[in-house]
Design a protein around this motif. Structure first.
Motif, PDB file in Angstrom:
ATOM      1  N   SER A 154     -18.085  17.177  11.040  1.00 35.85           N
ATOM      2  CA  SER A 154     -18.610  16.025   9.984  1.00 35.85           C
ATOM      3  C   SER A 154     -17.822  15.175   9.509  1.00 35.85           C
ATOM      4  O   SER A 154     -18.115  13.982   9.137  1.00 35.85           O
ATOM      5  N   LEU A 155     -16.414  15.369   9.795  1.00 35.05           N
ATOM      6  CA  LEU A 155     -15.319  14.514   9.133  1.00 35.05           C
ATOM      7  C   LEU A 155     -15.364  13.192   9.926  1.00 35.05           C
ATOM      8  O   LEU A 155     -15.277  13.392  11.074  1.00 35.05           O
ATOM      9  N   ILE A 156     -15.568  12.007   9.064  1.00 36.39           N
ATOM     10  CA  ILE A 156     -15.365  10.642   9.906  1.00 36.39           C
ATOM     11  C   ILE A 156     -13.994  10.377   9.717  1.00 36.39           C
ATOM     12  O   ILE A 156     -13.511   9.827  10.860  1.00 36.39           O
ATOM     13  N   ALA A 157     -13.246  10.113   8.452  1.00 35.54           N
ATOM     14  CA  ALA A 157     -12.189   9.550   8.416  1.00 35.54           C
ATOM     15  C   ALA A 157     -11.484  10.031   6.955  1.00 35.54           C
ATOM     16  O   ALA A 157     -12.254  10.486   6.079  1.00 35.54           O
ATOM     17  N   VAL A 158     -10.109  10.054   7.027  1.00 33.85           N
ATOM     18  CA  VAL A 158      -9.298  10.460   5.749  1.00 33.85           C
ATOM     19  C   VAL A 158      -8.786   9.184   5.362  1.00 33.85           C
ATOM     20  O   VAL A 158      -7.861   8.918   6.445  1.00 33.85           O
ATOM     21  N   ILE A 159      -8.492   8.471   4.429  1.00 37.14           N
ATOM     22  CA  ILE A 159      -7.937   7.587   4.032  1.00 37.14           C
ATOM     23  C   ILE A 159      -6.944   8.006   2.773  1.00 37.14           C
ATOM     24  O   ILE A 159      -7.336   8.016   1.649  1.00 37.14           O
ATOM     25  N   SER A 160      -5.723   8.217   3.006  1.00 35.10           N
ATOM     26  CA  SER A 160      -4.834   8.499   1.790  1.00 35.10           C
ATOM     27  C   SER A 160      -4.053   7.408   1.387  1.00 35.10           C
ATOM     28  O   SER A 160      -3.382   6.830   1.921  1.00 35.10           O
ATOM     29  N   GLN A 161      -4.083   7.116   0.209  1.00 40.15           N
ATOM     30  CA  GLN A 161      -3.617   5.857  -0.542  1.00 40.15           C
ATOM     31  C   GLN A 161      -2.604   6.065  -1.449  1.00 40.15           C
ATOM     32  O   GLN A 161      -2.824   7.016  -2.380  1.00 40.15           O
ATOM     33  N   LYS A 165       5.599  -3.831  -6.177  1.00 39.35           N
ATOM     34  CA  LYS A 165       6.110  -4.623  -5.308  1.00 39.35           C
ATOM     35  C   LYS A 165       7.382  -5.483  -5.866  1.00 39.35           C
ATOM     36  O   LYS A 165       7.854  -5.412  -7.226  1.00 39.35           O
ATOM     37  N   ILE A 166       8.245  -5.935  -5.070  1.00 40.22           N
ATOM     38  CA  ILE A 166       9.361  -6.682  -5.578  1.00 40.22           C
ATOM     39  C   ILE A 166       8.815  -7.932  -6.159  1.00 40.22           C
ATOM     40  O   ILE A 166       7.724  -8.820  -5.881  1.00 40.22           O
ATOM     41  N   GLY A 167       9.268  -8.203  -7.463  1.00 45.00           N
ATOM     42  CA  GLY A 167       8.842  -9.323  -8.293  1.00 45.00           C
ATOM     43  C   GLY A 167       7.759  -9.052  -9.179  1.00 45.00           C
ATOM     44  O   GLY A 167       7.310  -9.938  -9.883  1.00 45.00           O
ATOM     45  N   GLY A 168       7.385  -7.847  -9.006  1.00 42.68           N
ATOM     46  CA  GLY A 168       5.956  -7.510  -9.897  1.00 42.68           C
ATOM     47  C   GLY A 168       4.726  -7.172  -9.145  1.00 42.68           C
ATOM     48  O   GLY A 168       4.501  -7.710  -8.005  1.00 42.68           O
ATOM     49  N   GLY A 169       3.758  -6.408  -9.772  1.00 43.22           N
ATOM     50  CA  GLY A 169       2.642  -6.194  -9.189  1.00 43.22           C
ATOM     51  C   GLY A 169       2.667  -4.777  -8.147  1.00 43.22           C
ATOM     52  O   GLY A 169       3.860  -4.215  -8.098  1.00 43.22           O
ATOM     53  N   LYS A 170       1.464  -4.500  -7.445  1.00 41.36           N
ATOM     54  CA  LYS A 170       1.462  -3.285  -6.819  1.00 41.36           C
ATOM     55  C   LYS A 170       0.705  -3.702  -5.308  1.00 41.36           C
ATOM     56  O   LYS A 170       0.097  -4.438  -5.307  1.00 41.36           O
ATOM     57  N   VAL A 171       1.185  -2.805  -4.215  1.00 40.79           N
ATOM     58  CA  VAL A 171       0.584  -2.929  -3.199  1.00 40.79           C
ATOM     59  C   VAL A 171       0.112  -1.761  -2.675  1.00 40.79           C
ATOM     60  O   VAL A 171       0.728  -0.688  -2.897  1.00 40.79           O
ATOM     61  N   ALA A 172      -1.025  -1.618  -1.984  1.00 40.81           N
ATOM     62  CA  ALA A 172      -1.503  -0.105  -1.251  1.00 40.81           C
ATOM     63  C   ALA A 172      -0.886   0.203  -0.171  1.00 40.81           C
ATOM     64  O   ALA A 172      -0.855  -0.925   0.958  1.00 40.81           O
ATOM     65  N   THR A 173      -0.628   1.372   0.210  1.00 39.16           N
ATOM     66  CA  THR A 173      -0.418   1.767   1.517  1.00 39.16           C
ATOM     67  C   THR A 173      -1.610   2.750   2.068  1.00 39.16           C
ATOM     68  O   THR A 173      -1.877   3.714   0.945  1.00 39.16           O
ATOM     69  N   GLN A 174      -2.125   2.707   2.940  1.00 34.83           N
ATOM     70  CA  GLN A 174      -3.204   3.544   3.497  1.00 34.83           C
ATOM     71  C   GLN A 174      -2.800   4.190   4.819  1.00 34.83           C
ATOM     72  O   GLN A 174      -3.109   3.537   5.868  1.00 34.83           O
ATOM     73  N   GLU A 175      -2.721   5.578   4.579  1.00 35.53           N
ATOM     74  CA  GLU A 175      -2.702   6.268   5.959  1.00 35.53           C
ATOM     75  C   GLU A 175      -3.996   6.613   6.470  1.00 35.53           C
ATOM     76  O   GLU A 175      -4.856   7.100   5.582  1.00 35.53           O
ATOM     77  N   ILE A 176      -4.407   6.200   7.530  1.00 29.48           N
ATOM     78  CA  ILE A 176      -5.764   6.568   8.066  1.00 29.48           C
ATOM     79  C   ILE A 176      -5.843   7.119   9.218  1.00 29.48           C
ATOM     80  O   ILE A 176      -5.259   7.109  10.165  1.00 29.48           O
ATOM     81  N   LEU A 177      -6.700   8.220   9.034  1.00 33.24           N
ATOM     82  CA  LEU A 177      -6.966   9.419  10.078  1.00 33.24           C
ATOM     83  C   LEU A 177      -8.542   9.125  10.447  1.00 33.24           C
ATOM     84  O   LEU A 177      -9.329   8.991   9.264  1.00 33.24           O
ATOM     85  N   ILE A 178      -8.690   8.784  11.664  1.00 30.52           N
ATOM     86  CA  ILE A 178     -10.182   8.631  12.267  1.00 30.52           C
ATOM     87  C   ILE A 178     -10.282   9.829  13.187  1.00 30.52           C
ATOM     88  O   ILE A 178      -9.565   9.809  14.271  1.00 30.52           O
TER      89      ILE A 178
END
Length: 364
Positions: free
Chosen positions: A271-278, A283-296
């Motif tokens: 049944s498993l389609i995907a796992v997205i680990s986020q 970020k340098i200078g402010g703010g945030k960025v997402a990393t997404q490890e993706i298993l399909i």
């Protein structure tokens, strides 16, 4: 913080004004704790507002001003309370109340009223393909504050504007409120609208759903019901507090007793389609960025799950990535470092495989 944008000192603090002023700083969270000035979280760091330290009376008055009688009763009986609410012309919030040795503590999470699209957050194109599946299980995982709810809301929003589906969400509490577009939403709040995740899941199968969102897969009963729903012709979305894709599979299996694990591996493999680990990284200078490890999942991954060889999945994720659309967090971190979006300190600090990352960085 600038006094002009916060309530003045030596005055009774209005919680609604405080929440409004906090939004002005584009922060993610507000904390009210006895003996401390109100603090907000910006780019993962807590920062005190320029206000007096809070007394137990201050916090209690602010906390209770937002509660209905039923919620007050629950909090007084259990000393814990999760709920969500919307303040007109201010925004939507998720709240958690708890008791400490000094009095009530409150944590508020800001929830955007306008739900972002998948494109707006720069999610990979494969996400639009995954949500077109008719049945199966898609998991978005990560620590608290990693943007799981936002990613899931974006996925459901994409379905809402492109497909005619009946979407049931089961959350504790409901966070993003969806407006019906092409799809039809039935959003349920655990505690207010249903007794539990497991109970809501059981009855949801009689409510003619196409898609089911489970706010958190906390226990064996809920996970088992989610797997059954995914096997029986429904597209199921869920979350777990895990920091890697293979780790998510292990967590699900380990929730069950040893004699049940073989059956769960078989169900998960089919049944498993995907796992997205986020993870969200400053970020340098402010703010945030997402990393997404993706298993399909593909036949190789399905066999590894079924045969209890989850430790081999990470290597599988690194093969033929242009075809599989899979990626590891380490690869995403390296790309962000090359582009000077993040620094090494935050890359290593947020890595789910810091030793692997540091070895690569020796020649970076």
């Amino acid at each position: 913080m600038n006094n002009e944008e916060t309530p003045a000192k030596n005055q009774t603090i209005d919680i609604k004004k405080l929440l409004k002023s906090v939004l002005a700083f584009n922060s993610s969270d507000l904390h009210l704790v006895v003996g401390s000035e109100p603090q907000i979280r910006i780019d993962k760091e807590l920062r005190p507002l320029n206000l007096p330290k809070l007394t137990d009376t201050d916090v209690e008055e602010m906390a209770y001003s937002l509660l209905e009688d039923k919620q007050k009763k629950i909090f007084e009986e259990e000393n814990e309370l999760d709920f969500s609410f919307e303040l007109q012309n201010i925004g939507r919030f998720r709240a958690n109340y708890y008791r400490t040795i000094h009095g009530i503590g409150c944590a508020f999470r800001m929830i955007p009223i306008e739900i972002p699209t998948l494109d707006a957050y720069g999610n990979p194109p494969i996400f639009k393909e995954l949500i077109k599946r008719e049945k199966g299980l898609i998991l978005v995982t990560g620590p608290t504050g990693s943007g799981k709810s936002t990613t899931l809301a974006s996925m459901l929003h994409e379905i809402n504007i492109t497909e005619r589906r009946h979407i049931i969400t089961i959350e504790d509490p409901v966070e993003f409120v969806h407006q019906n577009d092409k799809s039809l939403f039935s959003q349920r709040d655990v505690g207010s609208n249903t007794a539990s995740f497991a109970s809501a899941l059981k009855y949801s199968l009689r409510q003619d759903p196409d898609i089911i969102l489970i706010g958190e897969m906390r226990d064996a009963e809920t996970i088992g019901a989610a797997l059954t729903a995914a096997e029986t012709g429904h597209l199921v979305f869920g979350t777990l507090h895990t920091n890697s894709a293979p780790g998510t599979i292990n967590r699900i299996i380990d929730v069950f007793d040893g004699q049940e694990q073989a059956q769960i591996r078989a169900q998960l493999a089919s049944s498993l389609i995907a796992v997205i680990s986020q993870t969200l990284i400053p970020k340098i200078g402010g703010g945030k960025v997402a990393t997404q490890e993706i298993l399909i999942t593909n036949p190789a991954v399905q066999n590894q799950i079924r045969e209890d060889k989850v430790h081999q999945i990470y290597s599988q994720m690194q093969l033929n990535q242009t075809e599989t659309h899979m990626t590891t967090q380490t690869q995403q971190l390296i790309e962000l470092l090359k582009k000077r979006v993040i620094d090494k300190h935050n890359a290593i600090k947020n890595s789910n495989r810091p030793e692997e990352l540091m070895k690569i960085l020796e020649n970076f």
